[in-house]
Scaffold this motif. Structure first.
Motif, PDB file in Angstrom:
ATOM      1  N   HIS A  24      42.221  -6.160  34.328  1.00  0.00           N
ATOM      2  CA  HIS A  24      40.974  -5.522  34.773  1.00  0.00           C
ATOM      3  C   HIS A  24      39.949  -5.502  33.629  1.00  0.00           C
ATOM      4  O   HIS A  24      38.783  -5.817  33.828  1.00  0.00           O
ATOM      5  N   HIS A  53      35.863  -0.690  28.630  1.00  0.00           N
ATOM      6  CA  HIS A  53      35.310   0.417  29.427  1.00  0.00           C
ATOM      7  C   HIS A  53      36.376   1.400  29.928  1.00  0.00           C
ATOM      8  O   HIS A  53      36.104   2.575  30.076  1.00  0.00           O
ATOM      9  N   ASP A  54      37.593   0.911  30.169  1.00  0.00           N
ATOM     10  CA  ASP A  54      38.667   1.806  30.623  1.00  0.00           C
ATOM     11  C   ASP A  54      39.709   2.040  29.523  1.00  0.00           C
ATOM     12  O   ASP A  54      40.889   2.272  29.821  1.00  0.00           O
ATOM     13  N   ASP A 110      31.964  -2.738  38.051  1.00  0.00           N
ATOM     14  CA  ASP A 110      33.341  -2.317  37.741  1.00  0.00           C
ATOM     15  C   ASP A 110      34.220  -2.307  38.995  1.00  0.00           C
ATOM     16  O   ASP A 110      35.219  -3.042  39.091  1.00  0.00           O
TER      17      ASP A 110
HETATM   18 FE   LIG Z   1      37.237  -0.103  35.465  1.00  0.00          FE
END
Ligand SMILES: [Fe+2]
Ligand SMILES: [Fe+2]
Length: 189
Positions: A24, A53-54, A110
């Motif tokens: 991801h 981002h995560d 996203d």
């Molecule tokens: Fe994400």
């Protein structure tokens, strides 16, 4: 100051071990790099923001975004990067609203990337290379498909970008196609 991909990758892999989360991150990186090119912006910066981002999600799901801010501040990352990353959780786990073009783009793509990933895995080819806009739109409309990917957030993000939905969909597919191999979406093709 800027962060290069190599140091971002090192940090990313320090916090992420699960294949699905690594993929991801790589997929959102690919799409952000493509949109940076599309808007004539800094490709490496947008890629790094997408990749990380995560960052905290695997180890600290309950503190998503908040923990990332802590980690990146301790690492000495510039506020521009941190803010962009944290604002993708706006309305859910973050009070920071996406404002810059980079922030609004991340917010829009996203969850969309999540839908595309799920759609590809169901294809006979398991690939993004033969995915088109029409089949993505079909999956997008089917709310039961990849139900965890919030359509309202995607639409809100696209509105913030003031772009046509089909253009965003198409460019997101293109971004993943360009780096299909790297982000696990080449499939059998
Ligand atoms: Fe994400
Ligand atoms: Fe997230």
């Amino acid at each position: 100051m800027s962060i290069n991909r190599e140091e971002a990758m090192e940090l990313f892999l320090k916090y992420n071990e699960t294949d699905a989360l690594i993929q991801h991150g790589l997929q959102v990186e690919a799409v952000m790099m493509h949109f940076a090119q599309y808007f004539d912006e800094d490709v490496e910066k947008w890629g790094v923001v997408g990749l990380c981002h995560d960052l905290d999600y695997e180890k600290y799901p309950e503190e998503h975004c908040k923990k990332t801010r802590e980690i990146l501040e301790a690492e000495g990352w510039p506020e521009e990067y941190i803010r962009a990353i944290v604002s993708h959780g706006w309305g859910i786990c973050s009070e920071e609203k996406p404002e810059s073009l980079m922030e609004r783009t991340l917010f829009a793509i996203d969850e969309l990337t999540g839908i595309i990933n799920a759609a590809c895995l169901l294809r006979p080819s398991k690939s993004v290379l033969d995915l088109n806009l029409k089949s993505l739109n079909k999956k997008f409309k089917d709310k039961k498909f990849a139900a965890g990917c919030n359509r309202d957030i995607i639409l809100q993000g696209i509105e913030m970008l003031e772009m046509d939905k089909n253009v965003v969909f198409e460019e997101t597919i293109k971004g993943l196609q360009k780096r299909a191999d790297i982000c696990g979406l080449k499939g059998e093709l």
